[in-house]
Design an enzyme around this catalytic site. Structure first.
Site, short mmCIF file in Angstrom:
data_model
loop_
_atom_site.label_atom_id
_atom_site.label_comp_id
_atom_site.label_asym_id
_atom_site.label_seq_id
_atom_site.Cartn_x
_atom_site.Cartn_y
_atom_site.Cartn_z
N ILE A 11 -32.17 -17.19 -4.75
CA ILE A 11 -32.29 -17.55 -6.17
C ILE A 11 -31.50 -16.59 -7.04
O ILE A 11 -30.75 -17.00 -7.94
CB ILE A 11 -33.77 -17.59 -6.60
CG1 ILE A 11 -34.51 -18.70 -5.86
CG2 ILE A 11 -33.89 -17.79 -8.11
CD1 ILE A 11 -33.98 -20.10 -6.12
N LYS A 205 -46.72 -25.36 -10.92
CA LYS A 205 -45.97 -24.93 -9.74
C LYS A 205 -46.90 -24.28 -8.71
O LYS A 205 -46.78 -24.52 -7.51
CB LYS A 205 -44.86 -23.95 -10.14
CG LYS A 205 -43.98 -23.57 -8.94
CD LYS A 205 -42.84 -22.67 -9.31
CE LYS A 205 -42.00 -22.38 -8.06
NZ LYS A 205 -40.90 -21.43 -8.33
N ASN A 213 -48.06 -24.22 0.94
CA ASN A 213 -47.51 -23.10 1.71
C ASN A 213 -48.42 -22.66 2.86
O ASN A 213 -47.98 -22.64 4.01
CB ASN A 213 -47.19 -21.93 0.78
CG ASN A 213 -45.80 -22.01 0.19
OD1 ASN A 213 -44.85 -21.53 0.76
ND2 ASN A 213 -45.69 -22.65 -0.96
N GLU A 286 -45.85 -14.37 1.84
CA GLU A 286 -46.23 -14.20 0.44
C GLU A 286 -47.61 -14.82 0.19
O GLU A 286 -47.74 -15.82 -0.51
CB GLU A 286 -45.17 -14.86 -0.45
CG GLU A 286 -45.15 -14.38 -1.88
CD GLU A 286 -43.96 -14.93 -2.64
OE1 GLU A 286 -43.62 -14.36 -3.68
OE2 GLU A 286 -43.37 -15.93 -2.21
#
Length: 325
Positions: A11, A205, A213, A286
């Site tokens: 990103i 989001k 996830n 994460e």
């Protein structure tokens, strides 16, 4: 305007190329083979439309080489930020803005939110208050990152889709610094709206990251499968409903319902989530910012989170077993 992107992987690299193409004073902090490739031959971007471009960028592993910036855009994984706060100090001058482009519940979430939870600090995303004390919350400008990209080889980023980076002040103001950065990003061909209610976007989001996830990491299923399989869809729905209850207690408004959000995940197709990619690549997962933070917010708001608790326990153990947590 001096802009430093700290953590110039997929990103950050995508943003860096777009800014460099229009002559912005942008520098990148990276490391390893990716950094060496950028130094030797520049940074290459393969865009969604097939266009390939290469730019020469100022890149370093040492912030001392770059000096104070107007904006430091942080695009690291959430768990990677607290340990590097001291390293970032050479980038921070008197008026430097820290742009937090990190997934999950941001460390600054309760800054200028008002009410009894004002100033609450989240240990799941900022252990030891490293960012709160190291940066100071008044420096922060929120950012929700929407593009998907990947580093396909050192020095080369492939842009998959999306070009929006929503910006927002913690208090919802349309500040000069937010507008100035928005204009710089838009000049680079990116969408950068300044939102008065950025927390609403954070939660929409987060809904997907929270559920898709860890379920994908546990099942190795792609989005199209886990969103349409009856069992895993029910688990995702349970996590999202619990998260929505928490968020609405915090004043968040959801523009869509749970079923539409899951359907949106299914529409992405055979996509492997970032957490599954990290597991397969033996990278730290994460988990705390995406799942543990919502559990912590459940405790803060006195909201039961049985589904989140169960999935979190399972994915934590999966990560520990792999040596990635």
């Amino acid at each position: 305007m001096k802009i430093c992107i700290f953590g110039a992987g997929a990103i950050g690299g995508y943003m860096g190329v777009k800014l460099a193409q229009v002559g912005a004073d942008v520098s990148l902090v990276a490391r390893g083979p990716h950094l060496e490739a950028m130094k030797s031959r520049g940074l290459t971007l393969l865009e969604e439309n097939g266009v390939e471009s290469r730019v020469q960028v100022q890149a370093s592993a040492d912030p001392e080489d770059l000096g104070p910036q107007d904006y430091v855009i942080v695009t690291l994984k959430a768990h990677s930020v607290p340990p590097v706060v001291p390293k970032m100090r050479p980038l921070i001058g008197e008026n430097t803005t820290i742009v937090s482009g990190v997934n999950g519940v941001p460390w600054w979430y309760f800054h200028k939110i008002g009410g009894p939870l004002e100033g609450t600090r989240l240990q799941s995303v900022d252990p030891g208050d490293a960012q709160w004390n190291g940066f100071g919350p008044d420096r922060v400008l929120g950012c929700v990152v929407y593009p998907a990209a990947e580093v396909i080889e050192p020095g080369t980023v492939r842009h998959i889709e999306g070009n929006r980076f929503s910006l927002g002040e913690p208090d919802g103001a349309k500040s000069d610094r937010a507008v100035a950065l928005s204009k710089a990003l838009m000049a680079a061909g990116l969408k950068a709206p300044v939102r008065p209610r950025l927390r609403d976007e954070i939660w929409v989001k987060l809904w997907g990251n929270l559920s898709f996830n860890p379920i994908s990491a546990l099942t190795h299923a792609t989005l199209d499968v886990l969103c349409t399989d009856t069992g895993t869809r029910n688990v995702a729905r349970g996590m999202m409903v619990e998260a929505q209850t928490i968020a609405e207690k915090l004043g968040v408004r959801f523009p869509i319902d749970v079923e539409r959000r899951i359907d949106g995940g299914a529409a992405v197709g055979a996509h492997r989530t970032s957490m599954l990619q990290d597991l397969d690549a033996d990278r730290p997962m994460e988990i705390d910012a995406l799942v543990g933070s919502v559990q912590e917010l459940g405790r803060i708001t006195q909201t039961p989170t049985p589904t989140i608790d169960t999935v979190l326990a399972l994915v934590q153990l999966r990560a520990r077993t792999a040596g990635l947590y």
